[in-house]
Write a protein that holds these residues in place. Sequence first.
Motif, PDB file in Angstrom:
ATOM      1  N   ALA A   8      19.469 -58.093   3.916  1.00 38.86           N
ATOM      2  CA  ALA A   8      18.129 -57.563   4.200  1.00 38.86           C
ATOM      3  C   ALA A   8      17.483 -57.032   2.936  1.00 38.86           C
ATOM      4  O   ALA A   8      16.295 -57.227   2.688  1.00 38.86           O
ATOM      5  CB  ALA A   8      18.221 -56.467   5.262  1.00 38.86           C
ATOM      6  N   ASP A   9      18.274 -56.352   2.111  1.00 36.84           N
ATOM      7  CA  ASP A   9      17.743 -55.754   0.885  1.00 36.84           C
ATOM      8  C   ASP A   9      17.257 -56.838  -0.074  1.00 36.84           C
ATOM      9  O   ASP A   9      16.299 -56.649  -0.809  1.00 36.84           O
ATOM     10  CB  ASP A   9      18.814 -54.887   0.232  1.00 36.84           C
ATOM     11  N   SER A  10      17.956 -57.960  -0.050  1.00 38.27           N
ATOM     12  CA  SER A  10      17.554 -59.056  -0.934  1.00 38.27           C
ATOM     13  C   SER A  10      16.231 -59.674  -0.479  1.00 38.27           C
ATOM     14  O   SER A  10      15.501 -60.237  -1.272  1.00 38.27           O
ATOM     15  CB  SER A  10      18.635 -60.130  -0.981  1.00 38.27           C
ATOM     16  N   ASP A  11      15.953 -59.589   0.821  1.00 42.09           N
ATOM     17  CA  ASP A  11      14.704 -60.155   1.354  1.00 42.09           C
ATOM     18  C   ASP A  11      13.511 -59.242   1.095  1.00 42.09           C
ATOM     19  O   ASP A  11      12.436 -59.690   0.739  1.00 42.09           O
ATOM     20  CB  ASP A  11      14.814 -60.349   2.880  1.00 42.09           C
ATOM     21  N   THR A  12      13.712 -57.967   1.320  1.00 46.11           N
ATOM     22  CA  THR A  12      12.573 -57.051   1.341  1.00 46.11           C
ATOM     23  C   THR A  12      13.036 -55.623   1.200  1.00 46.11           C
ATOM     24  O   THR A  12      14.181 -55.299   1.497  1.00 46.11           O
ATOM     25  CB  THR A  12      11.802 -57.189   2.681  1.00 46.11           C
ATOM     26  N   ALA A  13      12.124 -54.778   0.752  1.00 48.67           N
ATOM     27  CA  ALA A  13      12.442 -53.350   0.690  1.00 48.67           C
ATOM     28  C   ALA A  13      12.251 -52.698   2.043  1.00 48.67           C
ATOM     29  O   ALA A  13      12.596 -51.542   2.216  1.00 48.67           O
ATOM     30  CB  ALA A  13      11.555 -52.666  -0.342  1.00 48.67           C
ATOM     31  N   GLY A  14      11.745 -53.419   2.997  1.00 48.08           N
ATOM     32  CA  GLY A  14      11.559 -52.860   4.337  1.00 48.08           C
ATOM     33  C   GLY A  14      10.140 -53.033   4.820  1.00 48.08           C
ATOM     34  O   GLY A  14       9.265 -53.541   4.126  1.00 48.08           O
ATOM     35  N   LEU A  15       9.909 -52.620   6.048  1.00 49.69           N
ATOM     36  CA  LEU A  15       8.565 -52.676   6.602  1.00 49.69           C
ATOM     37  C   LEU A  15       7.657 -51.709   5.849  1.00 49.69           C
ATOM     38  O   LEU A  15       8.073 -50.604   5.481  1.00 49.69           O
ATOM     39  CB  LEU A  15       8.585 -52.284   8.084  1.00 49.69           C
ATOM     40  N   LEU A  16       6.410 -52.133   5.661  1.00 51.76           N
ATOM     41  CA  LEU A  16       5.439 -51.286   4.963  1.00 51.76           C
ATOM     42  C   LEU A  16       4.821 -50.307   5.953  1.00 51.76           C
ATOM     43  O   LEU A  16       3.621 -50.296   6.213  1.00 51.76           O
ATOM     44  CB  LEU A  16       4.376 -52.155   4.300  1.00 51.76           C
ATOM     45  N   LEU A  17       5.678 -49.501   6.539  1.00 50.80           N
ATOM     46  CA  LEU A  17       5.296 -48.507   7.542  1.00 50.80           C
ATOM     47  C   LEU A  17       6.030 -47.231   7.180  1.00 50.80           C
ATOM     48  O   LEU A  17       7.249 -47.247   6.983  1.00 50.80           O
ATOM     49  CB  LEU A  17       5.710 -48.989   8.942  1.00 50.80           C
ATOM     50  N   LYS A  18       5.303 -46.144   7.062  1.00 48.03           N
ATOM     51  CA  LYS A  18       5.934 -44.902   6.614  1.00 48.03           C
ATOM     52  C   LYS A  18       5.694 -43.808   7.660  1.00 48.03           C
ATOM     53  O   LYS A  18       4.698 -43.083   7.579  1.00 48.03           O
ATOM     54  CB  LYS A  18       5.375 -44.478   5.253  1.00 48.03           C
ATOM     55  N   PRO A  19       6.605 -43.693   8.628  1.00 48.00           N
ATOM     56  CA  PRO A  19       6.435 -42.641   9.645  1.00 48.00           C
ATOM     57  C   PRO A  19       6.398 -41.257   9.017  1.00 48.00           C
ATOM     58  O   PRO A  19       7.297 -40.884   8.263  1.00 48.00           O
ATOM     59  CB  PRO A  19       7.661 -42.808  10.546  1.00 48.00           C
ATOM     60  N   ALA A  20       5.329 -40.519   9.315  1.00 45.56           N
ATOM     61  CA  ALA A  20       5.199 -39.166   8.770  1.00 45.56           C
ATOM     62  C   ALA A  20       5.723 -38.121   9.737  1.00 45.56           C
ATOM     63  O   ALA A  20       5.860 -36.951   9.383  1.00 45.56           O
ATOM     64  CB  ALA A  20       3.723 -38.888   8.449  1.00 45.56           C
ATOM     65  N   THR A  21       5.991 -38.523  10.973  1.00 45.25           N
ATOM     66  CA  THR A  21       6.527 -37.593  11.975  1.00 45.25           C
ATOM     67  C   THR A  21       7.753 -38.216  12.622  1.00 45.25           C
ATOM     68  O   THR A  21       7.866 -39.438  12.718  1.00 45.25           O
ATOM     69  CB  THR A  21       5.480 -37.304  13.076  1.00 45.25           C
ATOM     70  N   LYS A  22       8.667 -37.367  13.049  1.00 40.40           N
ATOM     71  CA  LYS A  22       9.874 -37.850  13.718  1.00 40.40           C
ATOM     72  C   LYS A  22       9.579 -37.978  15.205  1.00 40.40           C
ATOM     73  O   LYS A  22       9.217 -37.003  15.859  1.00 40.40           O
ATOM     74  CB  LYS A  22      11.035 -36.876  13.489  1.00 40.40           C
ATOM     75  N   LEU A  23       9.720 -39.187  15.683  1.00 44.52           N
ATOM     76  CA  LEU A  23       9.437 -39.462  17.098  1.00 44.52           C
ATOM     77  C   LEU A  23      10.749 -39.453  17.872  1.00 44.52           C
ATOM     78  O   LEU A  23      11.701 -40.132  17.491  1.00 44.52           O
ATOM     79  CB  LEU A  23       8.764 -40.831  17.216  1.00 44.52           C
ATOM     80  N   LEU A  24      10.794 -38.672  18.940  1.00 39.29           N
ATOM     81  CA  LEU A  24      12.006 -38.600  19.753  1.00 39.29           C
ATOM     82  C   LEU A  24      11.860 -39.494  20.982  1.00 39.29           C
ATOM     83  O   LEU A  24      10.856 -39.421  21.686  1.00 39.29           O
ATOM     84  CB  LEU A  24      12.266 -37.159  20.213  1.00 39.29           C
ATOM     85  N   PRO A  25      12.863 -40.344  21.268  1.00 41.86           N
ATOM     86  CA  PRO A  25      12.777 -41.181  22.468  1.00 41.86           C
ATOM     87  C   PRO A  25      13.082 -40.365  23.717  1.00 41.86           C
ATOM     88  O   PRO A  25      13.614 -39.253  23.628  1.00 41.86           O
ATOM     89  CB  PRO A  25      13.864 -42.237  22.229  1.00 41.86           C
ATOM     90  N   VAL A  93      -0.364 -51.772   7.414  1.00 45.27           N
ATOM     91  CA  VAL A  93      -1.202 -51.824   8.617  1.00 45.27           C
ATOM     92  C   VAL A  93      -2.662 -51.996   8.230  1.00 45.27           C
ATOM     93  O   VAL A  93      -3.389 -52.830   8.797  1.00 45.27           O
ATOM     94  CB  VAL A  93      -1.009 -50.548   9.468  1.00 45.27           C
ATOM     95  N   GLU A  94      -3.120 -51.224   7.240  1.00 47.15           N
ATOM     96  CA  GLU A  94      -4.518 -51.292   6.831  1.00 47.15           C
ATOM     97  C   GLU A  94      -4.876 -52.691   6.322  1.00 47.15           C
ATOM     98  O   GLU A  94      -5.913 -53.259   6.694  1.00 47.15           O
ATOM     99  CB  GLU A  94      -4.787 -50.251   5.741  1.00 47.15           C
ATOM    100  N   GLN A  95      -3.999 -53.254   5.483  1.00 42.67           N
ATOM    101  CA  GLN A  95      -4.268 -54.591   4.941  1.00 42.67           C
ATOM    102  C   GLN A  95      -4.298 -55.640   6.055  1.00 42.67           C
ATOM    103  O   GLN A  95      -5.166 -56.512   6.085  1.00 42.67           O
ATOM    104  CB  GLN A  95      -3.193 -54.952   3.912  1.00 42.67           C
ATOM    105  N   ARG A  96      -3.333 -55.560   6.970  1.00 45.32           N
ATOM    106  CA  ARG A  96      -3.278 -56.549   8.046  1.00 45.32           C
ATOM    107  C   ARG A  96      -4.492 -56.429   8.962  1.00 45.32           C
ATOM    108  O   ARG A  96      -5.047 -57.440   9.415  1.00 45.32           O
ATOM    109  CB  ARG A  96      -1.979 -56.393   8.848  1.00 45.32           C
ATOM    110  N   LEU A  97      -4.935 -55.211   9.238  1.00 45.44           N
ATOM    111  CA  LEU A  97      -6.115 -55.023  10.083  1.00 45.44           C
ATOM    112  C   LEU A  97      -7.351 -55.629   9.433  1.00 45.44           C
ATOM    113  O   LEU A  97      -8.198 -56.235  10.116  1.00 45.44           O
ATOM    114  CB  LEU A  97      -6.341 -53.535  10.376  1.00 45.44           C
TER     115      LEU A  97
END
Length: 995
Positions: A8-25, A93-97
Amino acid sequence: MSRAAKAADSDTAGLLLKPATKLLPLDAAAARAELAELASAADEAGLERLSRYLGLKGPIQDFLGAAFDLSDFLRDAARRRPEMLDGLFDQTVEQRLETILSTILASPRAEDASENSLMTGLRALKLEAHFLIALAELAGEAEAAETVERLSRLADACVSAAIDFLLLDAHGQGKLKLRDPQHPGVGSGWIILGMGKLGAHELNFSSDIDLISFFDPEAPAVIDPMEATDLFARLSRRLVRILQDRTEHGYVFRTDLRLRPDPGSTPLAISIDAALTYYESRGQNWERAAMIKARPVAGDLKAGEAFLKELQPYVWRKYLDYAAIADIHSIKRQIHAHKGHGEIAVRGHNVKLGRGGIREVEFFVQTQQLIAGGRFPELRGRATVPMLGELARRGWISEDARDGLARQYWFLRRVEHAIQMVADEQTHTLPETDEGLRRIARMLGFAGEAEFSAALRASLQEVEGHYAALFESAPGLSSGVGNLVFTGDVDDPDTLTTLSKLGFKRPSDICRVMRSWHFGRYRATQSAEARERLTELTPALLEAFGKTRKADKALMRFDQFLAGLPAGIQLFSLLQSNPSLLRLLATIMGAAPRLAEIITRRPHVFDGLLDPALLAELPNRAYLSARLAAFVDSSAGYEETLDRLRIFCAEQKFLIGVRLLAGAIDAGRAGKAFSDLADLAIGAALDAVEAEFAIRHGRVPGGRVAILGMGKLGSRELTAGSDVDLILLYDHDADAEESDGEKPLAPSHYYARMTQRLIAAVSAPTAEGVLYELDLRLRPSGNKGPVATHVDAFRKYQRNDAWTWEHMALTRARVVAGDADLGAEIEADVVEILSLPRDGAKIAAEAAEMRALILEEKPPRDEWDVKLAPGGLIDLEFIAQVATLTGRLEGEGRTTATAAALARLSPDFADVQARQDLVDAWAFYLSLTQMIRLCLTGPFESDDSPPGLIDLLLATTDLPDVKVLEAHLKDTEKTVRGHFDRLLPASKRKASRGS
């Protein structure tokens, strides 16, 4: 590092999404399972990097698991189209929108563009945009202000794309001659105004969009001005279809064109000359308020701006006359904010229309703009929060009010979004269950429902407090009451003038009534202290009643109430210290003759209004059961029990009605509450009758009784004025020959006599009134059959002899009282009977023929006869009942509720659009019928009903004007009737017995 992680690391650094809050399920294990299922879906779609990435551990994976556990919409969308998430490896998200918006706007000019391809493309792109916008807000990447802006830009793009396509299509067919097909709107003369939240760039997550379609017949692109009305009306109809029709790909935006001038009698598109003439000669103040947010969003934008400029003198007046101020008060009354009357219930609260809600902030800003915008152009903005800032800068409101309202506005918008993000439903009402509230709390970053409830209450109370204070102190809306002198025998001229200004049409009659109070002619005003309190209360009381529009009649009803009171000091003191209660009482007297009659005939029911928790407590079954037990259990005997039942039910019906009137509960919750109350009261009456009857006649060996609630009782949709449909069923030992009492009776005779006793106990009038009007005609063989039916005879009849209509009625049957074991057996029997194989086409045809017969024998009384009108309540009930009988419902378990049945119609019976139309129609009709039945004892007549009731109907349906309401009613009936004819096609076969 594991092999998967390295890959996975070789493919990408990860999703370009940066959660600023911790969401509890809600459920950590379920959240992990959601990610695993999504990884499998990604794998099947060939998205290997996404599949690997979801298998890792990290804050983004934790966030996604929680988001998909909390939101069914996000979970289902991601499973169906995992590529939407995969795209975030390459774009933010902004770029894709931005890419999505560009794609939407370019779509009408594609070489292969067609109406079908456009509809499919818009739906796919809108779903992706919605998905990303929701993710960004839940992650804390975007504040609510950014979310509403993104949603509004998305709607603008979709409307523009549809308009450009339709203009190009008309150009291609020779219906228009566009100046520049690369920019179809320019010079086209077609103006699309975005209204409300779209116009203000403030759309909510699952919002519909309000549009008005105008056209200029003299525009360069118009070939034949005489054909322009028909052309643009057809294009407008296609616009709604492109955006709103539900296909297998969903819908784009629900689209509403009802804010156009006089929607009941005008085409979908109106010429600008006709529109200007209408607004300048007949325009209403609510339409002025609506035009504050109007914005050209598509089509000929330049012509749209020019049109709005021409409208400016209509919207922004230099001076506001007294009639306009009174009208603004009338608009305000539709909000139904009752300042300070008890706690605000969190469960079931409507964060848009309820007390302290979003609409209060928006409404206050708009009314202040109407008052001052003519003189101060800087107050003419469309957006709510910036206008709060301008109002503060001009000194119309304090900085504290500005900051508090702005802060709570955005908090409430976040709550609204969370509610809607759960299932992408256009609702503003908080759940009533612990789990539902916990879900919303977690979506907003709270640990649990207790913390969220405290924060929400504080928010609603702050908005309510500012709203009430602002309106009371707003320049131009507050005024001294003036002279009020009620001494002597002669009317004081200045007092007559004051009363006229307050809204009374017969000031001399009001003076006479007031003198009778002040001269102590009623018991309630005989003491000097009571008259002192009344004197202090009089200005506020007259102001409150003056705002009810039929002020004279409302005050006369209050006079009748006062005449029946044994004392007045407590009441006058209470009303003086609690203005919201005074406004509520004035509303009852002015808008709700049924409630006014109850409170006048039985003043003790008013005691229930003194409970400070009244509007905060949901009148659910547990609440009503506890109250009933406390009230009835200490009864001294049979007759006292029945009297107490009548007193209790009268008071609780009244209090349920008050909650509905005040906006604390909606029509659906009111129906359940009225039905729960009836269940409990009939159960208590049955217990009392059984015990009393057994004193002389003993009991039948093995005897058991159960009561089936039918009709609206069975479906839990009772109104304030409903009678109740019942079937009494009994069982006993097979060898039982008679009861064991002093005067034994054979079983059939025993239960027939006991049922007659129950009928009398419930429906016979006593000094305390009637408990319920009973209807037993739905029993086997109707009026010809015995009033009590042995359960075996019931089973046999339903299987062998019942007519189709009786099986349709059985779909709403529900055991409401009696022996629990027998009730369970009967419920099982009903399920089995309803599950018998049937000829679907035959049942549908017979239902259609029955409906035609009803229309012939009982035609609708007028356009407001929502029950009997073609396309009205009966049509909806028949659709739900036929679908239930023929196994055309989705989901597990049986439902007796019409609303639930309509929501569960299977796709092979009704497509998604039809199902949504029917569900929306049911909610609309229910809102109307619950309020009308609550307020009136007879039929509703728009020309002769209390004006306050019109306000209530507009508030409960969230429509701005009675003409819009009437137009919406006609449109809804037409839509429902169309679906009815398609779903239940008639044939020449006669209705028959059996299945």
